[in-house]
Design a protein around this motif. Structure first.
Motif, mmCIF file in Angstrom:
data_model
loop_
_atom_site.group_PDB
_atom_site.id
_atom_site.type_symbol
_atom_site.label_atom_id
_atom_site.label_comp_id
_atom_site.label_asym_id
_atom_site.label_seq_id
_atom_site.Cartn_x
_atom_site.Cartn_y
_atom_site.Cartn_z
ATOM 1 N N ALA A 89 0.851 -1.193 0.000
ATOM 2 C CA ALA A 89 0.000 0.000 0.000
ATOM 3 C C ALA A 89 0.882 1.237 0.000
ATOM 4 O O ALA A 89 2.112 1.156 0.135
ATOM 5 C CB ALA A 89 -0.920 0.001 1.217
ATOM 6 N N ALA A 93 -1.326 4.840 3.770
ATOM 7 C CA ALA A 93 -2.231 3.757 4.145
ATOM 8 C C ALA A 93 -1.579 2.810 5.139
ATOM 9 O O ALA A 93 -2.230 2.323 6.080
ATOM 10 C CB ALA A 93 -2.684 2.997 2.903
ATOM 11 N N HIS A 96 -1.485 4.462 8.606
ATOM 12 C CA HIS A 96 -2.820 4.400 9.226
ATOM 13 C C HIS A 96 -3.078 3.020 9.829
ATOM 14 O O HIS A 96 -3.486 2.904 10.993
ATOM 15 C CB HIS A 96 -3.881 4.724 8.175
ATOM 16 C CG HIS A 96 -5.279 4.373 8.591
ATOM 17 N ND1 HIS A 96 -5.972 5.089 9.540
ATOM 18 C CD2 HIS A 96 -6.096 3.362 8.202
ATOM 19 C CE1 HIS A 96 -7.170 4.537 9.714
ATOM 20 N NE2 HIS A 96 -7.267 3.488 8.912
ATOM 21 N N GLU A 276 -6.650 -2.573 -0.966
ATOM 22 C CA GLU A 276 -7.401 -1.731 -1.899
ATOM 23 C C GLU A 276 -8.383 -2.535 -2.751
ATOM 24 O O GLU A 276 -9.215 -1.955 -3.443
ATOM 25 C CB GLU A 276 -6.432 -0.991 -2.836
ATOM 26 C CG GLU A 276 -5.555 0.027 -2.154
ATOM 27 C CD GLU A 276 -4.673 0.754 -3.150
ATOM 28 O OE1 GLU A 276 -4.828 0.522 -4.375
ATOM 29 O OE2 GLU A 276 -3.834 1.554 -2.710
#
Length: 366
Positions: A89, A93, A96, A276
């Motif tokens: 990612a 991302a 996070h 994703e």
């Protein structure tokens, strides 16, 4: 607390009693037995899954409480320890997801598998061997690793050794005690041998997303079969068919099983998230919209039954789901049922269905 039944110990099967006290195994007593000769509970070590992306509808990359949800879900199926596993990612991302994962690791959820840390699967992989990973592969640096490791502890990392700079990175991480695995890689046999000499220890989902074995181009698979001491393999009999699994079992001394489970594990058929991607659970597999495999819906109890169905004894199947992953990660307090070890325990019916699960002596299901 005392459990009675057929107990799998390092010395073999005993019919008798196992005592739990203060979260540890206090004693094991009994007489030798063949567990096939009676219908008493089979008492075995809890499963240790070192490659878990999701479960119970939650995907690790979502952040929030996803790691807690997947740890609770897999505990219902006998997994007592696991590594939450990331996807390739963007930097943002990953930060996070790792920030929220670190919060869960610091405050472990109840009724859940013990979260040992994180398996960083990407982004330091080959763009030519993404498999179901999103297209964010990039060369790795120790600074990028440290940024994520500061948020949540990385115990295992998947790396493509042929990428420029990665051989030095392997050596640095191995010196720190991180388990470096070769995966999502188009490396040659010789590049893999160099990586093993630099400190790499294992192979990520053997056979999948790596250069295959040809008699004049041995590839990553050939290196694993010829030189590997440890390798993980997805034991759903979809990612790897039975003949290939049995060949790896014969060649690699400490072959161990993982689920590579997605959010679809423990859930009905339907659409789920994997990083994703949107993925679809269909029967016993999870696939992208184009039909390609994308992780699994496997749980470790099913993996155990799959191995038994291939002719492995229950004792050997247990080793490949408990002892070998514990030894690979350097865990000296779990993976077998012996006094002093954590009381991470699964009891099975004679049909190998999960009946009860304990994590550090605490009942998860009964």
């Amino acid at each position: 607390m005392t459990l009675e039944g057929n107990i799998l110990t390092p010395e073999g099967w005993f019919r008798g009693e196992l005592t739990i006290r203060q979260g540890r195994i206090a004693g094991v007593s009994g007489t030798p037995v063949d567990p096939e000769e009676n219908d008493a509970l089979r008492i075995i070590p809890g499963f240790i899954d070192l490659h878990v992306h999701g479960g119970g509808g939650a995907d690790f990359m979502e952040g929030n409480d996803a790691l807690a949800v997947l740890a609770r879900t897999h505990a219902r199926f006998g997994t007592t320890s696991l590594l939450g596993t990331s996807m390739t990612a963007s930097r943002e991302a990953l930060i996070h997801a790792f920030r929220d994962a670190g919060r869960v690791v610091a405050a472990p959820p109840a009724q859940a598998a013990d979260i040992l840390g994180i398996h960083l699967e990407g982004p330091f992989i080959s763009p030519d061997m993404l498999g179901a990973q999103p297209p964010h592969a990039r060369p790795g640096t120790i600074e990028a690793f440290d940024e994520l490791d500061a948020l949540a502890p990385i115990r295992v990392i998947t790396i493509a050794p042929e990428i420029e700079g990665h051989m030095a990175l392997i050596e640095t991480l191995a010196a720190r005690g991180v388990r470096v695995q070769l995966g999502h890689t188009a490396a040659t046999h010789d590049q893999c041998v160099d990586a093993l000499q630099a400190g790499a220890r294992g192979f990520t989902h053997l056979y999948n997303a790596m250069s295959g074995l040809h008699h004049r181009k041995a590839g990553v698979v050939g290196a694993a079969l010829a030189h590997g001491e440890y390798a993980e393999l997805i034991a759903d009999l979809v990612h790897v068919e039975k003949g290939a699994l049995l060949a790896a079992r014969r060649a690699i001394p400490h072959l161990y099983m993982v689920t590579d489970a997605t959010a679809a594990a423990g859930m009905p058929e339907g659409e789920y998230r994997l990083g994703e991607h949107r993925v679809f659970k269909q029967g016993n597999s999870v696939r992208l919209a184009d039909g390609g495999l994308a992780g699994s819906a496997l749980t470790m109890d099913v993996a155990l039954r799959n191995l038994a169905g291939l002719g492995l004894s229950l004792a050997e199947a247990s080793q490949r789901l408990s002892l070998w992953p514990a030894r690979y990660l350097g865990l000296s307090n779990r993976g077998v049922l012996t006094p002093g070890y954590r009381a991470d325990i699964v009891t099975l019916s004679s049909r190998l269905d999960v009946e009860q699960v304990w994590v550090a002596g605490q009942t998860v299901i009964d």
